[in-house]
Design a protein around this motif. Structure first.
Motif, mmCIF file in Angstrom:
data_model
loop_
_atom_site.group_PDB
_atom_site.id
_atom_site.type_symbol
_atom_site.label_atom_id
_atom_site.label_comp_id
_atom_site.label_asym_id
_atom_site.label_seq_id
_atom_site.Cartn_x
_atom_site.Cartn_y
_atom_site.Cartn_z
ATOM 1 N N ASP A 47 21.757 27.332 26.346
ATOM 2 C CA ASP A 47 21.928 26.811 25.058
ATOM 3 C C ASP A 47 23.446 27.560 24.305
ATOM 4 O O ASP A 47 24.226 26.680 23.972
ATOM 5 C CB ASP A 47 20.739 26.810 24.237
ATOM 6 N N TRP A 48 23.462 28.714 24.277
ATOM 7 C CA TRP A 48 24.517 29.414 23.552
ATOM 8 C C TRP A 48 25.721 29.313 24.419
ATOM 9 O O TRP A 48 26.883 29.242 23.826
ATOM 10 C CB TRP A 48 24.274 30.797 23.322
ATOM 11 N N ILE A 49 25.529 29.562 25.912
ATOM 12 C CA ILE A 49 26.683 29.095 26.667
ATOM 13 C C ILE A 49 27.476 28.109 26.614
ATOM 14 O O ILE A 49 28.666 27.645 26.672
ATOM 15 C CB ILE A 49 26.359 29.437 28.175
ATOM 16 N N PHE A 50 26.542 26.824 26.525
ATOM 17 C CA PHE A 50 27.306 25.362 26.474
ATOM 18 C C PHE A 50 27.852 25.258 24.998
ATOM 19 O O PHE A 50 28.666 24.611 25.003
ATOM 20 C CB PHE A 50 26.017 24.495 26.805
ATOM 21 N N HIS A 51 27.164 25.795 24.146
ATOM 22 C CA HIS A 51 27.741 25.549 22.911
ATOM 23 C C HIS A 51 29.327 26.333 22.703
ATOM 24 O O HIS A 51 30.346 25.688 22.197
ATOM 25 C CB HIS A 51 26.988 26.353 21.660
ATOM 26 N N THR A 76 31.436 21.522 17.390
ATOM 27 C CA THR A 76 29.941 21.986 17.538
ATOM 28 C C THR A 76 29.044 21.424 18.187
ATOM 29 O O THR A 76 27.909 22.311 18.498
ATOM 30 C CB THR A 76 29.753 22.128 15.901
ATOM 31 N N ASN A 77 29.072 20.223 18.834
ATOM 32 C CA ASN A 77 28.079 19.626 19.563
ATOM 33 C C ASN A 77 28.115 20.098 20.948
ATOM 34 O O ASN A 77 29.264 20.239 21.485
ATOM 35 C CB ASN A 77 28.224 18.149 19.375
ATOM 36 N N VAL A 78 27.193 20.180 21.711
ATOM 37 C CA VAL A 78 27.313 20.464 22.961
ATOM 38 C C VAL A 78 27.771 19.190 23.899
ATOM 39 O O VAL A 78 27.271 18.199 23.768
ATOM 40 C CB VAL A 78 25.900 20.825 23.737
#
Length: 662
Positions: free
Chosen positions: A472-476, A486-488
């Protein structure tokens, strides 16, 4: 003048000769030579003489037999390979990364629209052969002109000797409605019907290439058709339709130094579109690796945008990468590897350096200058390789036979790529040339391996990346850094992480050296690898030392001889030649005298007869023209014997005072 004297002396020496007969010369040689054996032949008794003659002849035969083996070994130019392991600061290899899909589907969709409609309709007819299951009749009509250029066919092989060829879009006159011959044959054929491609020449000669699976046939057919379409697109437009470096390369780190897409060199590869090379060494010096291990290698994060793949062109998803030398062209189709999406791929590298000996030990080349094939990849300013030579050779044959070049290989100036509009029979010509064993062998015989080469052995390991807890945080973060959103915008199906590093800091050198050398070291040869110097190679010092020492060892072991013995043997050969020349000259003189005797059959006069003829006027010839014709000469009186009183000894009182007795 001195030259004239020299020739005169040589003529006198020729006339004089050695002064022996053959028998005398042979006896003299056996009595004076330093070679063991011949002396015993002339000095021993009859029995021992025969034994020593037999032994001398036997061992001389063994010497010549061994010499023949040694000379044949020397002229065979065999090599030995040696392996050495070294430790030094090594150059990091050039790394080429490409997308498995050459173009973004959103960019080329308008070019492949009709082709996609054709393949979709063909797949419907293959997979749904029954009536009423076809596509909607309200859709626009298909462009069958594009289809008939290179049709996709079904081959019924129930009768192996007489297979039936069925066009997918050919209607069956005996069937009603929209039912096709393909539908009937597919329903009844079972596994005996295979899909294939049909290619035809200008003269109407057609060939069929069948496949065990329709998936293979569809992919091959789509590649041929798309090649014809994309070959008419300008290069800059094709580059624009590919994946750009700033979109594909998300993160880069070399050792402790950060890098980005600007540190990569872009080239266009026909198989994979835009490719990017790190540490190619064209504009800057090649980077060195300070230490082995993943912490001192290259780390990359790539986005392959799998959702924008061309559905019928690229059936594999991932990144295609290759490790190669600086300033060399990457042939990813032959030597590249895939990195799977959603994984972290670690590649440990080991270096092997190959050093081959040049002509005549092997048929390798240093830079390709002695290869008869024009290197079409030289436009990239890259070094010679056998892959570049083979592809250039094939492209040259393609241009010569088909009149155009294939889209997958470079083109020289003034030649166009093949396409269905300008070259209707190009697919038939290409298929025939690709399957021709004769043309393939011509290229193999013309191209040469490089004398010096560096190979990178890879150890590959993979793991899922990112993990479910961290994705989650890596793709963000990656989405924000690339798209400022700010969207993935990224997902696991498009992200690849690569770690490329030296597994060990040792390198192996596999070098060749001449097998017929006293010291088997690569530096022993006087000839540079790939440089054709026949005389220097034939007379190079280490090889000659080996040959002479081996010949001398055999001669000394079997005959107890040396170089001086060979000089003596050469001397007797020269004397034998002199004797032969003298005999020939004597034979010629004798033949001349025989001819003179045949011309004058009477015996020649003696010396006393010649003296009498000179002193007696009765023997002198008179000219008959000086006398009158009617006068006859009186009969000549008999010639009295000569007066030889002057030769008799007289008394002293008769001699005069002026006599010699005083």
């Amino acid at each position: 003048m001195n030259l004239k004297k020299y020739f005169i002396r040589a003529l006198h020496r020729l006339q004089k000769g050695p002064g022996y007969t053959y028998k005398e010369l042979l006896v003299w040689y056996c009595d004076n030579t330093n070679t063991h054996g011949p002396k015993r032949i002339i000095k021993e008794g009859p029995k021992k003489k025969f034994i020593w003659f037999f032994l001398t002849l036997l061992f001389a035969s063994l010497v010549f037999w061994q010499w023949g083996i040694l000379i044949n070994t020397y002229l065979s130019y065999n090599v030995t390979s040696s392996l050495s392991i070294g430790f030094k600061t090594m150059k990091f290899p050039a790394v080429t990364v490409c997308n498995a899909n050459p173009f973004k589907y959103s960019e080329v969709k308008h070019l492949l629209k009709e082709l996609d409609r054709l393949i979709e309709a063909a797949l419907e007819r293959i997979l749904q052969p029954t009536p009423g299951n076809g596509s909607d009749s309200s859709s626009p009509p298909l462009d069958l002109g594009l289809w008939h250029q290179i049709p996709l066919v079904l081959i019924d092989e129930h009768d192996k000797d007489n297979p039936v060829i069925l066009d997918i879009f050919e209607s069956n006159p005996a069937a009603g409605g929209n039912e096709t011959a393909v539908g009937n044959q597919t329903a009844a054929g079972g596994n005996e019907t295979t899909a294939g491609n049909q290619t035809c020449s200008h003269q109407g000669n057609c060939t069929y290439r069948n496949f065990t699976s329709a998936a293979q046939a569809v992919t091959e057919w789509y590649i041929l058709q798309s090649t014809s379409i994309l070959s008419r697109v300008p290069l800059q437009e094709r580059i624009r339709m590919g994946y750009q470096a700033e979109d594909m390369i998300l993160a880069c780190l070399y050792g402790a130094e950060p890098c980005n897409y600007k540190n990569f060199t872009q080239i266009y590869h026909p198989d994979h579109g835009n490719c990017y090379i790190f540490n190619w060494g064209m504009d800057e010096e090649a980077l060195n690796s300070s230490n082995p291990g993943a912490e001192f290698g290259l780390k990359l994060i790539l986005d392959i945008s799998q959702q924008d793949y061309i559905p019928y062109l690229s059936s594999a998803a991932g990144a295609r990468l290759m490790l190669h030398q600086q300033k060399s062209f990457p042939f990813l189709k032959d030597q590249g590897i895939y990195a799977m999406a959603g994984t972290e791929t670690s590649i440990g590298v080991l270096v092997d350096e190959l050093e081959r000996m040049g002509y005549p030990y092997s048929d390798c080349t240093m830079n390709g200058s002695d290869v008869p094939v024009k290197n079409l990849y030289s436009q990239y300013n890259t070094s010679y390789s056998i892959q570049a030579c083979l592809r250039s050779c094939f492209q040259n044959h393609m241009m010569e036979i088909c009149g155009c070049g294939h889209y997958m290989f470079p083109l020289p100036e003034g030649v166009n790529y093949c396409n269905n509009e300008d070259n209707p029979g190009w697919a038939y010509c290409y298929s025939s040339l690709r399957s021709s064993i004769r043309h393939r062998q011509i290229c193999i015989d013309s191209c040469k391996e490089t004398c010096n080469d560096t190979q990178y052995k890879m150890t590959i390991s993979m793991a899922d990346w990112p993990s479910e807890a961290s994705e989650d945080w890596i793709f963000h973060i990656l989405s924000y850094e690339r798209d400022m959103s700010t969207n993935v915008t990224l997902d696991r199906n498009g992200i690849i992480k690569l770690n490329i590093y030296f597994q060990e800091y040792n390198y192996r050198t596999i070098s060749e050296s001449a097998a017929t050398t006293v010291s088997a070291s690569p530096s022993a040869s006087l000839q540079a690898p790939g440089e054709r110097r026949p005389w220097l190679t034939l007379l190079s010092f280490p090889q000659i030392v080996w040959l002479l020492s081996s010949l001398g060892g055999q001669f000394g072991f079997w005959m107890g001889g040396s170089v001086l013995c060979l000089i003596e043997f050469g001397e007797i050969i020269i004397d034998s030649l002199w004797i032969t020349v003298i005999n020939i000259i004597g034979w010629c003189k004798g033949l001349k005298q025989k001819r003179a005797q045949a011309r004058y059959p009477d015996a020649p006069p003696t010396v006393s007869e010649l003296v009498e003829a000179h002193t007696n006027l009765g023997f002198q010839h008179e000219d008959a023209g000086a006398l009158p014709r009617d006068e006859a000469l009186p009969p000549e009186p008999g010639t009295p014997p000569p007066n030889y009183d002057s030769l008799r000894v007289q008394p002293l009182d008769i001699l005069g005072p002026d006599s010699d007795a005083e």
